[in-house]
Design a protein around this motif. Sequence first.
Motif, PDB file in Angstrom:
ATOM      1  N   LEU A  71       4.772  22.671 -18.873  1.00 50.76           N
ATOM      2  CA  LEU A  71       4.167  21.161 -19.701  1.00 50.76           C
ATOM      3  C   LEU A  71       3.617  20.463 -17.911  1.00 50.76           C
ATOM      4  N   LYS A  72       2.646  20.224 -17.948  1.00 48.06           N
ATOM      5  CA  LYS A  72       1.847  19.358 -16.720  1.00 48.06           C
ATOM      6  C   LYS A  72       2.678  18.183 -16.585  1.00 48.06           C
ATOM      7  N   SER A  73       2.166  17.244 -14.648  1.00 52.12           N
ATOM      8  CA  SER A  73       2.613  16.309 -14.263  1.00 52.12           C
ATOM      9  C   SER A  73       2.185  15.280 -14.777  1.00 52.12           C
ATOM     10  N   VAL A  74       2.253  14.235 -15.031  1.00 54.31           N
ATOM     11  CA  VAL A  74       0.948  13.301 -14.898  1.00 54.31           C
ATOM     12  C   VAL A  74       0.188  13.011 -14.399  1.00 54.31           C
ATOM     13  N   ASP A  75       0.561  13.467 -12.889  1.00 56.29           N
ATOM     14  CA  ASP A  75      -0.462  13.381 -12.298  1.00 56.29           C
ATOM     15  C   ASP A  75      -1.910  14.514 -12.345  1.00 56.29           C
TER      16      ASP A  75
END
Length: 77
Positions: A71-75
């Motif tokens: 999954l992608k990071s919050v950034d």
Amino acid sequence: MRILADIIKKEVIDSDMKIIGKVMDVKIDKDTFEVTDLVIKKTGISESMKFNGENVVPMDFVRVIGDKIILKSVDDI
């Protein structure tokens, strides 16, 4: 569908490289036939204690699908 066989039961890893669960199902847009969301069942202690361990993750949050799903990071979102 082949995509289901390729995605179901894959481990899902967050951006910190922690395993958060496995894909148990997918949601598909009935008009475009695109996968819109992954239904992830949590693994570990939450599973063994019988908590509701399912999360729905939009495909927009997925960085990579390979041997595992990252999954992608919050950034990145």
